[in-house]
Design a protein around this motif. Sequence first.
Motif, short mmCIF file in Angstrom:
data_model
loop_
_atom_site.label_atom_id
_atom_site.label_comp_id
_atom_site.label_asym_id
_atom_site.label_seq_id
_atom_site.Cartn_x
_atom_site.Cartn_y
_atom_site.Cartn_z
N ALA A 165 -41.28 -31.78 -5.80
CA ALA A 165 -42.62 -31.62 -6.44
C ALA A 165 -42.60 -30.46 -7.11
CB ALA A 165 -43.70 -31.75 -5.53
N LEU A 166 -42.76 -30.43 -8.57
CA LEU A 166 -42.95 -29.02 -9.34
C LEU A 166 -44.28 -28.90 -9.57
CD1 LEU A 166 -40.45 -30.97 -10.17
CD2 LEU A 166 -39.91 -29.17 -12.00
N LEU A 167 -44.82 -27.73 -9.13
CA LEU A 167 -46.11 -27.09 -9.58
C LEU A 167 -46.03 -26.00 -10.43
CD1 LEU A 167 -46.55 -28.67 -6.86
CD2 LEU A 167 -48.10 -27.06 -6.09
N ALA A 168 -46.92 -26.08 -11.38
CA ALA A 168 -47.23 -24.86 -12.66
C ALA A 168 -48.45 -25.25 -13.25
CB ALA A 168 -45.96 -24.73 -13.44
N ARG A 169 -48.73 -24.25 -14.27
CA ARG A 169 -50.03 -24.53 -15.09
C ARG A 169 -49.57 -25.30 -16.40
NH1 ARG A 169 -52.04 -18.96 -16.39
NH2 ARG A 169 -49.52 -18.61 -16.59
N ARG A 170 -48.55 -25.31 -16.95
CA ARG A 170 -48.33 -26.01 -17.96
C ARG A 170 -47.56 -27.35 -17.87
NH1 ARG A 170 -44.54 -21.20 -20.36
NH2 ARG A 170 -43.77 -21.36 -18.29
N ALA A 171 -48.38 -28.37 -18.41
CA ALA A 171 -47.89 -29.68 -18.10
C ALA A 171 -46.72 -30.23 -19.05
CB ALA A 171 -49.27 -30.61 -18.28
#
Length: 253
Positions: A36-42
Motif C-alpha cells: 500500500a503506497l501512501l502519499a499526497r500526490r494521487a
Amino acid sequence: MSYDNLSGRTAVVTGAASGIGAAVALRLAESGARVALLARRADRLETVVAKIRANGGEALAVVADVTDGASVQAAADAVHAAFGRVDLVVNNAGVMLPNPVDDGRIDEWQRMLDTNVTGVLRVLRAFTGDLVAAAAEGRTADLVNVSSVGAHVVFPTFAVYGATKAAVTFLSQSLRAEFGPRDVRVTNVEPGLTDTELGTHIEGEELREQVAGMFDGMGALAAADLADLVGYVVSRPRNVNLRQVVVQPTRQV
C-alpha cells in the motif's frame, strides 16, 4: 536484486509517490509483498502502482497526508479493507527545509515537526495493532523508520531538520525496547547524501549551491540503493533485527 521471501507479506510505505518511498515500494513488490503506497500526490502514486502491476505485483494507491490524523486513519481503513492486516511499515515521508535558525522560520519548523516526527507517530498509531498481532501469530513484523545522518552529524542551516531526525532515531531506539520483547522488529535507517526530491525544497541560491557542492564532491546514493537496503533488512530471518543502519556514499565521511 530481489528478495524472494517477502511473499505473503503486506507492507505500507509512506512518502511513496517519489524518491526513496517509491523505490522501496517497487522493491518490496518485486520481492513478493503486497504494498500500500501512501502519499499526497494521487497522480504520482498511480504511476508507481502502474509500474508495480505491470511487473506482476500487487499494489494499492492511498492518498494520505501524514500531517493530518484523520487522513492517516482513513488511509489505514482503506488499507485494511483492501489488504487486511499489515506486517511491514516503512515510515519514509519527510521534508527538509534548511535555513539559518536566526531567520525564525516557524512555518518551516512546524512543517518539519508535523511531517518528520508527528507524522511518524500518526502512522505508528494507525498500524501498531497490526504489527503486534502479526508477531503474536508467529509472523515476521517490521517497522522501518527512515531517519538521516543529520540526526548526529552537524550541517550548518540544517539544525531543525537534524533535530527532527534525531527525534526519529531516538524514537526508533525506544520503540525497539517496547516492541522487541513482542517480536516486532524496529529498524532505524540513516541515509547520507541521497538523490531525491528533498533537495528541491531548498530555498535560496547560496544553500542550493552548498548542497550541490556536497553532491559534486562526494557523490550521492540513489533511491534504489536505499530500497535495496530496506529489502535486505526486512527479509532477514524473523529472529534477526538490524536495528540501526547508517548508509552513505563511499566518499562521504
